[in-house]
Design a protein around this motif. Structure first.
Motif, PDB file in Angstrom:
ATOM      1  N   MET A   1      21.418 -20.636   0.062  1.00 46.56           N
ATOM      2  CA  MET A   1      20.119 -19.954   0.043  1.00 46.56           C
ATOM      3  C   MET A   1      20.173 -18.686   0.890  1.00 46.56           C
ATOM      4  SD  MET A   1      16.375 -21.364   1.263  1.00 46.56           S
ATOM      5  CE  MET A   1      16.371 -22.635   0.005  1.00 46.56           C
ATOM      6  N   ALA A   2      19.672 -17.574   0.340  1.00 49.46           N
ATOM      7  CA  ALA A   2      19.675 -16.313   1.067  1.00 49.46           C
ATOM      8  C   ALA A   2      18.741 -16.377   2.270  1.00 49.46           C
ATOM      9  CB  ALA A   2      19.247 -15.188   0.137  1.00 49.46           C
ATOM     10  N   LYS A   3      19.156 -15.715   3.338  1.00 49.81           N
ATOM     11  CA  LYS A   3      18.331 -15.703   4.534  1.00 49.81           C
ATOM     12  C   LYS A   3      17.142 -14.763   4.364  1.00 49.81           C
ATOM     13  CE  LYS A   3      22.277 -16.474   7.572  1.00 49.81           C
ATOM     14  NZ  LYS A   3      23.145 -15.863   8.591  1.00 49.81           N
ATOM     15  N   ALA A   4      16.076 -15.105   5.042  1.00 47.80           N
ATOM     16  CA  ALA A   4      14.915 -14.212   5.053  1.00 47.80           C
ATOM     17  C   ALA A   4      15.330 -12.901   5.712  1.00 47.80           C
ATOM     18  CB  ALA A   4      13.769 -14.851   5.827  1.00 47.80           C
ATOM     19  N   PRO A   5      14.868 -11.771   5.194  1.00 44.80           N
ATOM     20  CA  PRO A   5      15.288 -10.488   5.769  1.00 44.80           C
ATOM     21  C   PRO A   5      14.829 -10.295   7.202  1.00 44.80           C
ATOM     22  CG  PRO A   5      13.508 -10.169   4.192  1.00 44.80           C
ATOM     23  CD  PRO A   5      13.951 -11.596   4.058  1.00 44.80           C
ATOM     24  N   TYR A   6      15.689  -9.673   7.965  1.00 42.17           N
ATOM     25  CA  TYR A   6      15.365  -9.262   9.333  1.00 42.17           C
ATOM     26  C   TYR A   6      14.510  -7.999   9.264  1.00 42.17           C
ATOM     27  CZ  TYR A   6      16.165  -6.941  13.827  1.00 42.17           C
ATOM     28  OH  TYR A   6      16.007  -6.289  15.019  1.00 42.17           O
ATOM     29  N   ILE A   7      13.448  -7.936  10.039  1.00 42.30           N
ATOM     30  CA  ILE A   7      12.546  -6.786  10.017  1.00 42.30           C
ATOM     31  C   ILE A   7      12.812  -5.906  11.233  1.00 42.30           C
ATOM     32  CG2 ILE A   7      10.153  -6.023   9.858  1.00 42.30           C
ATOM     33  CD1 ILE A   7      11.172  -7.724   7.483  1.00 42.30           C
ATOM     34  N   GLU A   8      13.266  -4.706  10.969  1.00 40.43           N
ATOM     35  CA  GLU A   8      13.567  -3.779  12.050  1.00 40.43           C
ATOM     36  C   GLU A   8      12.286  -3.360  12.778  1.00 40.43           C
ATOM     37  OE1 GLU A   8      15.803  -0.518  10.513  1.00 40.43           O
ATOM     38  OE2 GLU A   8      17.127  -1.819   9.345  1.00 40.43           O
ATOM     39  N   GLU A   9      12.461  -2.875  13.991  1.00 43.15           N
ATOM     40  CA  GLU A   9      11.315  -2.583  14.857  1.00 43.15           C
ATOM     41  C   GLU A   9      10.336  -1.593  14.226  1.00 43.15           C
ATOM     42  OE1 GLU A   9      10.344  -1.064  19.425  1.00 43.15           O
ATOM     43  OE2 GLU A   9      12.404  -1.425  18.779  1.00 43.15           O
ATOM     44  N   GLY A  10      10.852  -0.530  13.620  1.00 47.66           N
ATOM     45  CA  GLY A  10       9.971   0.467  13.009  1.00 47.66           C
ATOM     46  C   GLY A  10       9.148  -0.111  11.875  1.00 47.66           C
ATOM     47  N   ARG A  11       9.764  -0.959  11.069  1.00 51.01           N
ATOM     48  CA  ARG A  11       9.049  -1.577   9.946  1.00 51.01           C
ATOM     49  C   ARG A  11       8.021  -2.593  10.450  1.00 51.01           C
ATOM     50  NH1 ARG A  11      12.950  -3.784   5.495  1.00 51.01           N
ATOM     51  NH2 ARG A  11      11.306  -3.183   4.047  1.00 51.01           N
ATOM     52  N   LEU A  12       8.349  -3.258  11.540  1.00 49.08           N
ATOM     53  CA  LEU A  12       7.405  -4.213  12.105  1.00 49.08           C
ATOM     54  C   LEU A  12       6.176  -3.491  12.661  1.00 49.08           C
ATOM     55  CD1 LEU A  12       6.566  -7.045  12.927  1.00 49.08           C
ATOM     56  CD2 LEU A  12       8.007  -6.837  14.957  1.00 49.08           C
ATOM     57  N   ARG A  13       6.386  -2.376  13.327  1.00 54.21           N
ATOM     58  CA  ARG A  13       5.241  -1.591  13.820  1.00 54.21           C
ATOM     59  C   ARG A  13       4.368  -1.134  12.663  1.00 54.21           C
ATOM     60  NH1 ARG A  13       9.046   1.025  17.331  1.00 54.21           N
ATOM     61  NH2 ARG A  13       9.009   2.835  15.937  1.00 54.21           N
ATOM     62  N   HIS A  14       5.013  -0.700  11.581  1.00 54.78           N
ATOM     63  CA  HIS A  14       4.258  -0.270  10.401  1.00 54.78           C
ATOM     64  C   HIS A  14       3.490  -1.442   9.800  1.00 54.78           C
ATOM     65  CE1 HIS A  14       3.227   1.882   6.765  1.00 54.78           C
ATOM     66  NE2 HIS A  14       3.798   0.946   6.032  1.00 54.78           N
ATOM     67  N   LEU A  15       4.118  -2.606   9.740  1.00 57.51           N
ATOM     68  CA  LEU A  15       3.471  -3.803   9.210  1.00 57.51           C
ATOM     69  C   LEU A  15       2.203  -4.125   9.992  1.00 57.51           C
ATOM     70  CD1 LEU A  15       3.435  -6.470   7.540  1.00 57.51           C
ATOM     71  CD2 LEU A  15       4.971  -7.435   9.269  1.00 57.51           C
ATOM     72  N   LEU A  16       2.275  -4.051  11.309  1.00 53.92           N
ATOM     73  CA  LEU A  16       1.115  -4.353  12.140  1.00 53.92           C
ATOM     74  C   LEU A  16       0.019  -3.297  11.985  1.00 53.92           C
ATOM     75  CD1 LEU A  16       2.967  -5.566  15.365  1.00 53.92           C
ATOM     76  CD2 LEU A  16       1.706  -6.973  13.735  1.00 53.92           C
ATOM     77  N   LYS A  17       0.409  -2.042  11.845  1.00 57.51           N
ATOM     78  CA  LYS A  17      -0.576  -0.973  11.659  1.00 57.51           C
ATOM     79  C   LYS A  17      -1.328  -1.140  10.348  1.00 57.51           C
ATOM     80  CE  LYS A  17       1.671   2.625  14.446  1.00 57.51           C
ATOM     81  NZ  LYS A  17       2.360   3.949  14.406  1.00 57.51           N
ATOM     82  N   VAL A  18      -0.611  -1.462   9.284  1.00 58.44           N
ATOM     83  CA  VAL A  18      -1.250  -1.663   7.987  1.00 58.44           C
ATOM     84  C   VAL A  18      -2.174  -2.872   8.036  1.00 58.44           C
ATOM     85  CG1 VAL A  18      -0.855  -2.210   5.555  1.00 58.44           C
ATOM     86  CG2 VAL A  18       0.595  -0.534   6.704  1.00 58.44           C
ATOM     87  N   ALA A  19      -1.712  -3.963   8.657  1.00 53.50           N
ATOM     88  CA  ALA A  19      -2.525  -5.180   8.751  1.00 53.50           C
ATOM     89  C   ALA A  19      -3.809  -4.938   9.544  1.00 53.50           C
ATOM     90  CB  ALA A  19      -1.719  -6.300   9.403  1.00 53.50           C
ATOM     91  N   ALA A  20      -3.752  -4.000  10.488  1.00 51.15           N
ATOM     92  CA  ALA A  20      -4.906  -3.738  11.358  1.00 51.15           C
ATOM     93  C   ALA A  20      -6.014  -2.953  10.667  1.00 51.15           C
ATOM     94  CB  ALA A  20      -4.446  -2.984  12.608  1.00 51.15           C
ATOM     95  N   ILE A  21      -5.713  -2.364   9.513  1.00 54.33           N
ATOM     96  CA  ILE A  21      -6.727  -1.518   8.860  1.00 54.33           C
ATOM     97  C   ILE A  21      -7.006  -1.936   7.425  1.00 54.33           C
ATOM     98  CG2 ILE A  21      -6.216   0.492  10.301  1.00 54.33           C
ATOM     99  CD1 ILE A  21      -4.566   1.615   7.974  1.00 54.33           C
ATOM    100  N   SER A  22      -6.453  -3.056   7.001  1.00 56.47           N
ATOM    101  CA  SER A  22      -6.667  -3.449   5.613  1.00 56.47           C
ATOM    102  C   SER A  22      -6.821  -4.957   5.482  1.00 56.47           C
ATOM    103  CB  SER A  22      -5.496  -2.977   4.732  1.00 56.47           C
ATOM    104  OG  SER A  22      -4.281  -3.532   5.189  1.00 56.47           O
ATOM    105  N   GLY A  23      -7.372  -5.369   4.357  1.00 55.24           N
ATOM    106  CA  GLY A  23      -7.491  -6.787   4.062  1.00 55.24           C
ATOM    107  C   GLY A  23      -8.636  -7.470   4.772  1.00 55.24           C
ATOM    108  N   GLU A  24      -8.731  -8.759   4.532  1.00 58.19           N
ATOM    109  CA  GLU A  24      -9.769  -9.585   5.136  1.00 58.19           C
ATOM    110  C   GLU A  24      -9.376  -9.964   6.561  1.00 58.19           C
ATOM    111  OE1 GLU A  24     -11.928 -13.559   3.546  1.00 58.19           O
ATOM    112  OE2 GLU A  24      -9.843 -13.800   4.144  1.00 58.19           O
TER     113      GLU A  24
END
Length: 219
Positions: free
Chosen positions: A1-24
């Motif tokens: 089974m393939a491993k879940a991808p590692y999320i680099e620091e820059g992408r993680l910061r972007h993920l948190l920024k997007v989550a903070a301004i969108s969705g429920e």
């Protein structure tokens, strides 16, 4: 089974920024993601983690707590630490939201910030616990999954343009980052709750960032 991808620091910061301004419930979404990436807990553990695992009765944050054996993915208690300031800040902001909207409050308003200490730390947008599905293993034991939360984590990653990531990406990223910082494999193993050091090593191995550094210095 393939491993879940590692999320680099820059992408993680972007993920948190997007989550903070969108969705429920963006405050909850950021708190969920920081907990996922900042503790290495499994998805079902986060879904079942009680308020009292994070808060003391006086409302202060428990610096050292535990993933109770009753909710641990392998049925064994292990430590969890709330010493990361970013994780604590995100959870506190979410708990303030819960108090304002009266999600999971208890008449004992003088303790645990008025929240039910035995209730889940994280709730759905409607203020309900996440539903877990119980399945029987081949040995007759019980295993649990939380499909709704699993799909939700995939959605959070996708809306930030991160394909193929899942809740397991948080656990793997947590382990890889600790290893890259030079922390002992045994300590990482204790935080993850793996039965063997081999399981922890397997999760960490083939880190794309480390391989990239190797290639960068080849000539």
């Amino acid at each position: 089974m393939a491993k879940a991808p590692y999320i680099e620091e820059g992408r993680l910061r972007h993920l948190l920024k997007v989550a903070a301004i969108s969705g429920e419930s963006p405050l909850r979404n950021v708190a969920l993601l920081t907990t996922l990436y900042g503790t290495g807990m499994m998805l079902t553990e986060i879904a079942r983690l009680p308020v009292r695992a994070y808060l003391n009765a006086d409302g202060s944050i428990r610096v050292k707590s535990c993933v109770d054996a009753r909710i641990a993915y392998n049925g064994k208690e292990r430590p969890v630490y709330w010493s990361n300031a970013k994780v604590a800040k995100a959870i506190d902001a979410y708990l303030t939201y819960r108090i304002v909207y009266r999600h999971g409050l208890t008449p004992m308003a003088t303790e645990y910030r008025g929240l039910d200490p035995h209730g889940p730390l994280f709730l759905t947008g409607d203020g309900d616990p996440y539903k877990l599905i119980e399945r029987r293993t081949g040995s007759g034991g019980a295993s649990y999954s939380c499909d709704s939360l699993s799909q939700f984590f995939r959605k959070l990653h996708l809306q930030a343009g991160i394909e193929g990531a899942s809740a397991m990406s948080g656990r793997r990223t947590f382990a890889v980052r600790l290893a890259n910082k030079g922390f002992d494999l045994r300590h990482i193993n204790e935080l993850l709750g793996h039965e063997t050091l081999t399981a922890t090593k397997r999760l960490i191995d083939a880190d794309p960032v480390r391989l990239g550094l190797i290639v960068a210095g080849v000539i």
